[in-house]
Write a protein that holds these residues in place. Structure first.
Motif, PDB file in Angstrom:
ATOM      1  N   PHE A 162       4.068  -0.604   2.988  1.00  0.00           N
ATOM      2  CA  PHE A 162       4.108  -2.254   3.661  1.00  0.00           C
ATOM      3  C   PHE A 162       3.206  -3.034   2.579  1.00  0.00           C
ATOM      4  N   ASN A 173       0.753  -1.209   0.067  1.00  0.00           N
ATOM      5  CA  ASN A 173       0.083  -0.062   0.141  1.00  0.00           C
ATOM      6  C   ASN A 173       0.782   1.248  -0.089  1.00  0.00           C
ATOM      7  N   ILE A 177     -10.455   5.906   2.513  1.00  0.00           N
ATOM      8  CA  ILE A 177      -9.624   6.223   3.457  1.00  0.00           C
ATOM      9  C   ILE A 177      -8.480   7.145   2.949  1.00  0.00           C
ATOM     10  N   LEU A 205      -6.303   4.737   0.652  1.00  0.00           N
ATOM     11  CA  LEU A 205      -6.545   3.412   0.342  1.00  0.00           C
ATOM     12  C   LEU A 205      -7.962   3.236   0.021  1.00  0.00           C
ATOM     13  N   PHE A 239     -10.795   0.897   0.396  1.00  0.00           N
ATOM     14  CA  PHE A 239     -11.222  -0.274   1.069  1.00  0.00           C
ATOM     15  C   PHE A 239     -12.266  -0.899   0.691  1.00  0.00           C
ATOM     16  N   VAL A 264      -4.457   8.317   9.142  1.00  0.00           N
ATOM     17  CA  VAL A 264      -5.654   8.098   8.136  1.00  0.00           C
ATOM     18  C   VAL A 264      -6.738   8.728   8.668  1.00  0.00           C
ATOM     19  N   ASP A 267       0.272  -5.725   1.945  1.00  0.00           N
ATOM     20  CA  ASP A 267      -1.003  -5.633   2.325  1.00  0.00           C
ATOM     21  C   ASP A 267      -1.767  -6.704   1.669  1.00  0.00           C
ATOM     22  N   GLY A 268      -2.476  -7.488   2.486  1.00  0.00           N
ATOM     23  CA  GLY A 268      -3.036  -8.622   2.097  1.00  0.00           C
ATOM     24  C   GLY A 268      -2.613  -9.948   2.514  1.00  0.00           C
ATOM     25  N   ARG A 324       4.183  -5.096  11.906  1.00  0.00           N
ATOM     26  CA  ARG A 324       4.813  -5.883  11.109  1.00  0.00           C
ATOM     27  C   ARG A 324       6.208  -5.217  10.410  1.00  0.00           C
ATOM     28  N   ARG A 380      -2.427 -11.681   5.175  1.00  0.00           N
ATOM     29  CA  ARG A 380      -3.398 -12.546   6.000  1.00  0.00           C
ATOM     30  C   ARG A 380      -4.699 -12.355   5.361  1.00  0.00           C
ATOM     31  N   ARG A 400     -10.391  -8.963   1.989  1.00  0.00           N
ATOM     32  CA  ARG A 400     -10.033  -7.458   1.693  1.00  0.00           C
ATOM     33  C   ARG A 400      -9.931  -7.595   0.092  1.00  0.00           C
ATOM     34  N   HIS A 424      -1.874  -1.959  14.281  1.00  0.00           N
ATOM     35  CA  HIS A 424      -2.997  -2.183  13.122  1.00  0.00           C
ATOM     36  C   HIS A 424      -3.279  -3.797  13.325  1.00  0.00           C
ATOM     37  N   HIS A 438      -6.649  -8.343  14.075  1.00  0.00           N
ATOM     38  CA  HIS A 438      -6.554  -9.811  13.945  1.00  0.00           C
ATOM     39  C   HIS A 438      -7.685 -10.522  14.376  1.00  0.00           C
TER      40      HIS A 438
HETATM   41  C1  HEM Z   1      -3.979  -6.171   8.114  1.00  0.00           C
HETATM   42  C2  HEM Z   1      -2.902  -1.824   6.179  1.00  0.00           C
HETATM   43  C3  HEM Z   1      -7.313  -0.219   6.790  1.00  0.00           C
HETATM   44  C4  HEM Z   1      -8.653  -4.615   8.413  1.00  0.00           C
HETATM   45  C5  HEM Z   1      -3.363  -5.177   7.309  1.00  0.00           C
HETATM   46  C6  HEM Z   1      -1.762  -5.170   7.235  1.00  0.00           C
HETATM   47  C7  HEM Z   1      -1.511  -3.970   6.673  1.00  0.00           C
HETATM   48  C8  HEM Z   1      -2.815  -3.151   6.683  1.00  0.00           C
HETATM   49  C9  HEM Z   1      -0.001  -3.548   6.200  1.00  0.00           C
HETATM   50  C10 HEM Z   1      -1.053  -6.425   7.502  1.00  0.00           C
HETATM   51  C11 HEM Z   1      -0.948  -7.360   6.215  1.00  0.00           C
HETATM   52  C12 HEM Z   1      -2.186  -8.137   5.804  1.00  0.00           C
HETATM   53  O1  HEM Z   1      -2.230  -9.191   6.892  1.00  0.00           O
HETATM   54  O2  HEM Z   1      -2.774  -7.763   5.067  1.00  0.00           O
HETATM   55  C13 HEM Z   1      -3.844  -0.892   6.123  1.00  0.00           C
HETATM   56  C14 HEM Z   1      -3.897   0.421   5.733  1.00  0.00           C
HETATM   57  C15 HEM Z   1      -5.379   0.849   5.906  1.00  0.00           C
HETATM   58  C16 HEM Z   1      -5.947  -0.385   6.602  1.00  0.00           C
HETATM   59  C17 HEM Z   1      -2.980   1.259   5.198  1.00  0.00           C
HETATM   60  C18 HEM Z   1      -5.985   2.009   5.584  1.00  0.00           C
HETATM   61  C19 HEM Z   1      -5.463   2.944   5.241  1.00  0.00           C
HETATM   62  C20 HEM Z   1      -8.096  -1.364   7.560  1.00  0.00           C
HETATM   63  C21 HEM Z   1      -9.618  -1.350   7.824  1.00  0.00           C
HETATM   64  C22 HEM Z   1      -9.819  -2.563   8.189  1.00  0.00           C
HETATM   65  C23 HEM Z   1      -8.673  -3.441   7.905  1.00  0.00           C
HETATM   66  C24 HEM Z   1     -10.402  -0.038   7.650  1.00  0.00           C
HETATM   67  C25 HEM Z   1     -11.079  -3.055   8.714  1.00  0.00           C
HETATM   68  C26 HEM Z   1     -12.383  -2.591   8.930  1.00  0.00           C
HETATM   69  C27 HEM Z   1      -7.439  -5.470   8.389  1.00  0.00           C
HETATM   70  C28 HEM Z   1      -7.394  -6.918   8.690  1.00  0.00           C
HETATM   71  C29 HEM Z   1      -6.171  -7.354   8.528  1.00  0.00           C
HETATM   72  C30 HEM Z   1      -5.180  -6.211   8.047  1.00  0.00           C
HETATM   73  C31 HEM Z   1      -8.636  -7.729   9.019  1.00  0.00           C
HETATM   74  C32 HEM Z   1      -5.595  -8.634   8.699  1.00  0.00           C
HETATM   75  C33 HEM Z   1      -5.228  -8.950  10.275  1.00  0.00           C
HETATM   76  C34 HEM Z   1      -4.889 -10.379  10.310  1.00  0.00           C
HETATM   77  O3  HEM Z   1      -5.698 -11.326  10.020  1.00  0.00           O
HETATM   78  O4  HEM Z   1      -3.565 -10.580  10.891  1.00  0.00           O
HETATM   79  N1  HEM Z   1      -3.809  -3.738   7.035  1.00  0.00           N
HETATM   80  N2  HEM Z   1      -5.281  -1.402   6.696  1.00  0.00           N
HETATM   81  N3  HEM Z   1      -7.744  -2.597   7.593  1.00  0.00           N
HETATM   82  N4  HEM Z   1      -6.235  -5.060   8.129  1.00  0.00           N
HETATM   83 FE1  HEM Z   1      -5.523  -3.410   7.428  1.00  0.00          FE
END
Ligand code: HEM
Length: 372
Positions: free
Chosen positions: A193, A189, A234, A319, A321, A347, A195-196, A255, A198, A300, A284, A289
Motif C-alpha cells: 500500500f 510499504n 514493527i 516497517l 517506523f 503486525v 504509505d506517506g 484505502r 498524508r 513519518r 488503520h 487520522h
Molecule cells: C497512515 C501503513 C504503523 C500512524 C498510513 C497509511 C498506510 C499506513 C498505508 C495510509 C497512507 C498515508 O496517509 O500515509 C502503516 C503500516 C504500519 C503503520 C504498514 C506498520 C507496520 C503506524 C504507526 C503509527 C502510524 C505505528 C503511529 C504510531 C499513521 C498516521 C497516518 C498513517 C498518523 C496518517 C493518517 C492520516 O492523516 O490520514 N499508515 N502504518 N502508522 N499511519 Fe500508519
C-alpha cells in the motif's frame, strides 16, 4: 547538487526530502565515559558528519592519505561515490539524563535539563518489545540514496566512538515508506500500500512549526529548534497478509490498493469522508487520522526492512517506523488509538526507542552544544 548541508537551524534528515535508504544505529555510552568524553564524542561526530555529508572522507587524512603503517582514518568503501543526499541526524536518549534517584545516577550532570516529556514510550496493548531492539543513550540516523553511503557513515561514526560508546543495535532500511516533499511520488510499504500520503511535508513551514519543531516558547530552551524522535521496529506477518483477500486488505487500511484513495472515494489526495460509512471505523487510516486524535499529527519517515528469513522460512520483515514530533504525546495518542487497529492481526511491535533531537548548528558548531 547531491549534497545536503549538515549545518542549519534544524538538523538535516527530518524535513529533508526522504532518501531511499537508511542505516540507523543506537549507541550506549561506556560505563566509564565521562561528561568530557560525551562532549568530545558529539564534537567529533559533528565534524565527521559535516564532511561525510559532502562526500568527503571522515577526516582530512582519510582512507589513503595517512601513514601506511597505521590503520586508515576512513574505511574507504565510499571512495569515489557521490554524497547521495546523505544526512546524519544525531539524537540523545532519555538514559543520558538521570535515570534514578541516587546521586550517582546522574552520570553526566544533566538531570536538571532533562526534557519533561523525554521517556521510553509507555507499554501499549500487543507490544512484544525486545531489549535488543530498544532504547539507547545516543542515536545516529543516516539516510542516503545509496545504502553503501549510509553504511559507510554509520561504520565510521561507530569507529569514532570507540572506547566511549558502542553500538547497542542497528537497522538497515530500504524503500522509504514516506514522502516529505510534494515532488516525491508516494512509495509503498511491504503490504503493497502507498504509505506517506498524508504526511507532513518538509516545505510546510506552518505544519512543521506546529507539529514537529520544538518551539520558541517550549521547554527546555536547549531543545528549541529541535524535535523528538519515536522509533518502533514493527514486524509484519507477510505470509498471512498475502493470503488475505484484496477487499479485506483494503478494509484493514481504509484505502484502496491501486491508488491509495480513501474507500469513501476520490483519488489519493482526497480527504477521507468517515461519515459516509465506506471506511471501517477500526481501519488503520480511520484510527490514525488527526481528526480522531485531537489533531495529533506526525512527520513519518520510516523504512521497509527485510532481515532475511526466520526459522519457519518466513520473511523476517516489517516497517522500521520513525516519527518526528514536537512532543512525544502526539505519538502516544496515536499509538493508543491504534489499540483496536484491524492491522494488528498482521503486525507486532518488537522494538521501541525515543530520542531528543537537538537543534541544528552553525558551521563549526556541534550537535548538543546547547545542552552541554
Ligand atoms: C497512515 C501503513 C504503523 C500512524 C498510513 C497509511 C498506510 C499506513 C498505508 C495510509 C497512507 C498515508 O496517509 O500515509 C502503516 C503500516 C504500519 C503503520 C504498514 C506498520 C507496520 C503506524 C504507526 C503509527 C502510524 C505505528 C503511529 C504510531 C499513521 C498516521 C497516518 C498513517 C498518523 C496518517 C493518517 C492520516 O492523516 O490520514 N499508515 N502504518 N502508522 N499511519 Fe500508519
Amino acid at each position: 547538487s547531491e549534497a545536503h548541508a549538515f549545518y542549519g537551524a534544524h538538523q538535516a534528515g527530518i524535513a529533508t526530502p526522504v532518501q531511499d535508504h537508511l542505516h540507523f544505529a543506537a549507541y550506549d555510552l561506556s560505563p566509564r565515559a565521562t561528561r568530557e568524553d560525551l562532549v568530545a564524542l558529539l564534537q567529533e561526530w559533528s565534524y565527521a558528519a559535516a564532511r561525510l555529508t559532502q562526500g568527503l572522507d571522515v577526516s582530512a587524512t582519510g582512507a589513503v592519505g595517512g601513514n601506511p603503517a597505521a590503520p586508515p582514518d576512513d574505511t574507504g568503501e565510499a571512495l569515489g561515490l557521490p554524497p547521495a543526499h546523505l544526512t546524519i541526524t544525531i539524537g540523545l536518549g532519555s538514559s543520558l539524563f538521570s535515570t534514578g534517584d541516587s546521586a550517582d545516577s546522574d552520570r553526566f550532570g544533566l538531570a536538571a535539563q532533562r526534557p519533561a516529556g523525554l521517556a521510553p514510550l509507555p507499554p501499549f496493548l500487543g507490544d512484544a518489545l525486545q531489549a535488543e531492539w530498544s532504547h539507547g543513550d545516543l542515536c545516529i540516523q543516516a539516510c542516503a540514496d545509496d545504502p553503501q553511503v549510509a553504511v559507510h557513515a554509520v561504520r565510521n561514526l561507530s569507529r569514532t566512538a570507540f572506547g566511549r560508546a558502542s553500538v547497542r543495535w542497528s537497522q538497515m532500511g530500504f524503500g522509504r515508506t514516506s514522502r516529505t516533499s510534494a515532488a516525491q511520488a508516494t512509495p509503498r510499504n511491504l503490504f503493497g500500500f502507498k504509505d506517506g500520503t498524508r504526511n507532513v511535508l518538509g516545505t510546510e513551514e506552518d505544519r512543521l512549526a506546529e507539529h514537529v519543531w520544538v518551539g520558541e516558547g517550549d521547554e527546555p530552551a536547549w531543545l528549541r529548534g529541535g524535535s523528538y524522535l519515536a522509533v518502533r521496529k514493527i514486524e509484519m506477518q507477510l505470509e498471512p497478509w498475502d493470503r488475505t483477500s484484496l477487499a479485506e486488505q483494503e478494509r484493514v487500511l481504509g484505502r484502496d490498493k491501486a491508488e491509495g484513495a480513501p474507500l469513501s472515494g476520490g483519488t489519493e489526495f482526497t480527504e477521507p469522508d468517515f461519515a459516509a460509512g465506506a471506511i471501517d471505523v477500526a481501519s488503520h487510516v480511520a484510527l490514525a487520522h488527526p481528526d480522531h486524535n485531537g489533531g495529533a499529527t506526525l512527520l513519518r519517515r520510516g523504512y521497509n526492512f527485510v532481515d532475511g528469513t526466520n526459522a519457519l522460512g518466513r520473511l523476517d520483515a516489517g516497517l522500521f517506523f520513525l516519527a518526528y514530533v514536537r512532543d512525544l504525546e502526539q505519538v502516544i495518542t496515536v499509538q493508543r488509538a491504534l489499540a483496536t487497529d484491524l492491522m494488528n492481526e498482521y503486525v507486532r511491535h518488537i522494538g521501541s526507542a525515543t530520542f531528543a533531537i537537538p537543534p541544528g548548528v552553525a558551521p563549526g558548531g556541534w550537535v548538543g552544544e546547547t545542552l552541554l
